[in-house]
Enzyme design. Structure first.
Site, PDB file in Angstrom:
ATOM      1  N   LYS A 107      73.377   3.588  -3.522  1.00  0.00           N
ATOM      2  CA  LYS A 107      73.273   4.782  -4.370  1.00  0.00           C
ATOM      3  C   LYS A 107      74.570   4.939  -5.144  1.00  0.00           C
ATOM      4  O   LYS A 107      75.624   4.519  -4.672  1.00  0.00           O
ATOM      5  CB  LYS A 107      73.057   6.027  -3.495  1.00  0.00           C
ATOM      6  CG  LYS A 107      72.427   7.171  -4.234  1.00  0.00           C
ATOM      7  CD  LYS A 107      70.958   6.891  -4.439  1.00  0.00           C
ATOM      8  CE  LYS A 107      70.181   8.090  -4.898  1.00  0.00           C
ATOM      9  NZ  LYS A 107      68.749   7.891  -4.609  1.00  0.00           N
ATOM     10  N   GLY A 219      61.421  22.726  -7.705  1.00  0.00           N
ATOM     11  CA  GLY A 219      61.955  21.802  -8.698  1.00  0.00           C
ATOM     12  C   GLY A 219      61.008  21.680  -9.878  1.00  0.00           C
ATOM     13  O   GLY A 219      59.795  21.909  -9.753  1.00  0.00           O
ATOM     14  N   GLY A 221      61.755  18.922 -12.227  1.00  0.00           N
ATOM     15  CA  GLY A 221      62.250  17.683 -12.840  1.00  0.00           C
ATOM     16  C   GLY A 221      61.159  16.632 -12.847  1.00  0.00           C
ATOM     17  O   GLY A 221      59.969  16.935 -12.703  1.00  0.00           O
ATOM     18  N   ASN A 222      61.583  15.377 -12.987  1.00  0.00           N
ATOM     19  CA  ASN A 222      60.638  14.279 -13.142  1.00  0.00           C
ATOM     20  C   ASN A 222      59.694  14.125 -11.944  1.00  0.00           C
ATOM     21  O   ASN A 222      58.499  13.864 -12.115  1.00  0.00           O
ATOM     22  CB  ASN A 222      61.452  12.992 -13.351  1.00  0.00           C
ATOM     23  CG  ASN A 222      60.581  11.828 -13.699  1.00  0.00           C
ATOM     24  OD1 ASN A 222      59.791  11.910 -14.645  1.00  0.00           O
ATOM     25  ND2 ASN A 222      60.668  10.770 -12.933  1.00  0.00           N
TER      26      ASN A 222
END
Ligand code: GLU
Length: 428
Positions: A107, A219, A221-222
């Site tokens: 990451k 959320g 987001g994507n």
């Protein structure tokens, strides 16, 4: 919302230790797997638009590459820490192992807030990140991808920097590229859709029909957007979604009892995807502050934002109706919350299984890039469904056979695979 003392890496290690005990892992293997193999921390100097030089902190942590090149996204976040990146890299190793793709875990991150950066400044951060890491990443070593607040454009800038330095085209260096520039159809949808493929299987297991269920999502987001899209297509109803308010630096939940309209909400977002509160209210949404998304009277909770959101405090507010938690985010649930979830008999689809659709599609992207032959979207999503469903069923079977909590069953499968590969190579 996050507890001050929360440390994602301590949580990832505590989860690992618990399973290492259960598996009676040898001491050497245990020591090796609870610590990342390689860590990089570096500065990225950028000439800002105002003429000043700003120095950003970048990270890349490679947790384990015994099963193949390490793989994992790069996050841009103002509160990024090296410990969060360490945890996320470890979770990537388990994620690739549980869905059986031949990749390890890594990451990356940069401490920055894209909301306050121009496109040119973001491009310079991307290029600087690649210059700092170029000797330690690559198609056969470590392959980055998008994550929180990074997207296909960031990936393309990074690819371009890498290819300029290498002097050759190298599309396998990175995934999540734009379609037409080496990207795969379906990659944008993959993580959110993957969450819903596993949710579909969990609903079947509990004898529930999607069109009889309500969900609340954290959320916007994507991951959240495509999870909402597919769940709604399956007949489910999302009655609440929460979204970060950049100006006020808090979250708000947007609730509509007869179901939110995804396109309507997407139509009132700013350029970073934040929902406009005033417009939402005028469209009939209840605009509620704080943790309200978790308090809704729903069957399914989908945390699809950041880590530490379903914790000892917030889980107590969850309705008795909740039957399933499908974790779209990485590390959303703390071990303290897990205990309460177990007591209440809620079925959890653990993060590194539920949200593995992104990296699985990244793997497909690499395969397509290598062949230089790109599949149709239906083919990509069909293969994704097969992979996600098989991984879910394997974890479910393990959980039934060994009478384990779903998170523990997923860990048993994943840790065993990574431990075995490390052993087979003679590392431990
Ligand atoms: N960032 C995504 C994740 O957390 C995708 C990683 C990848 O595609 O390599 O799984």
């Amino acid at each position: 919302m996050a507890e001050k003392s929360f440390n994602a890496f301590e949580m990832a290690q505590a989860q690992f230790d618990q399973i290492a005990d259960l598996l009676d892992l040898e001491n050497g293997t245990r020591k090796f797997l609870r610590t990342p193999m390689r860590e990089f921390s570096f500065t990225i100097p950028v000439h800002m638009d105002n003429g000043e030089v700003e120095v950003f902190q970048g990270f890349r942590i490679q947790h384990n590459d015994s099963r193949g090149p390490s793989k994992g996204g790069i996050r841009f976040h103002p509160q990024e820490t090296i410990d969060t990146v360490r945890a996320l890299s470890m979770w990537m190793s388990w994620k690739c192992a549980v869905v059986e793709i031949p990749l390890g875990g890594s990451k990356g991150g940069v401490i920055c807030d894209p909301h306050n950066l121009s496109a040119r400044e973001q491009e310079q951060i991307c290029r600087g990140w690649v210059r700092a890491m170029v000797r330690n990443v690559g198609p056969a070593a470590d392959v980055p991808a998008p994550d929180v607040m990074t997207n296909a454009q960031h990936m393309l800038w990074m690819l371009d920097e890498y290819e300029s330095i290498q002097g050759s085209k190298n599309p396998g260096f990175i995934t999540g590229k734009p379609v037409g520039m080496g990207g795969s159809l379906g990659r944008t949808e993959a993580t959110g859709y993957g969450v819903i493929f596993t949710l579909r299987e969990a609903l079947k297991e509990l004898g529930l029909r999607p069109d009889n269920t309500l969900a609340s999502v954290q959320g916007f987001g994507n991951v959240a957007i495509y999870a909402i899209q597919l769940y709604t297509q399956m007949g489910g109803k999302v009655i609440c979604v929460s979204c970060w308010d950049q100006k006020e630096q808090v979250s708000y939940a947007y609730r509509k009892a007869d179901g939110i309209d995804l396109d309507e909400l997407k139509g009132i977002t700013d350029r970073f995807g934040g929902i406009d509160k005033t417009k939402a209210a005028s469209l009939g949404y209840d605009v509620l502050p704080g943790d309200e998304w978790i308090e809704q009277d729903v069957d399914v909770l989908i945390p699809a934002a950041l880590e530490n959101q379903v914790n000892g405090e917030t889980i107590k507010k969850a309705s008795n109706r909740v039957k399933i938690i499908a974790e779209g985010a990485n590390g959303p649930t703390t071990p303290e919350a897990d205990e309460i979830i177990k007591d209440r008999g809620i079925f959890v689809i653990p993060d590194f299984l539920a949200n593995a659709g992104g990296v699985t599609c990244s793997y497909f992207e690499q395969v397509q890039s290598n062949m230089n032959y790109f599949w149709e979207k239906d083919e990509v999503l069909g293969k994704l469904d097969i992979k996600m469903t098989a991984a879910f069923q394997a974890v479910l079977e393990m959980s039934k056979k060994k009478k384990l909590y779903m998170r523990d069953a997923a860990y048993v499968i994943a840790i065993n695979r990574v431990a075995q590969a490390s052993k087979d190579r003679g590392w431990v």
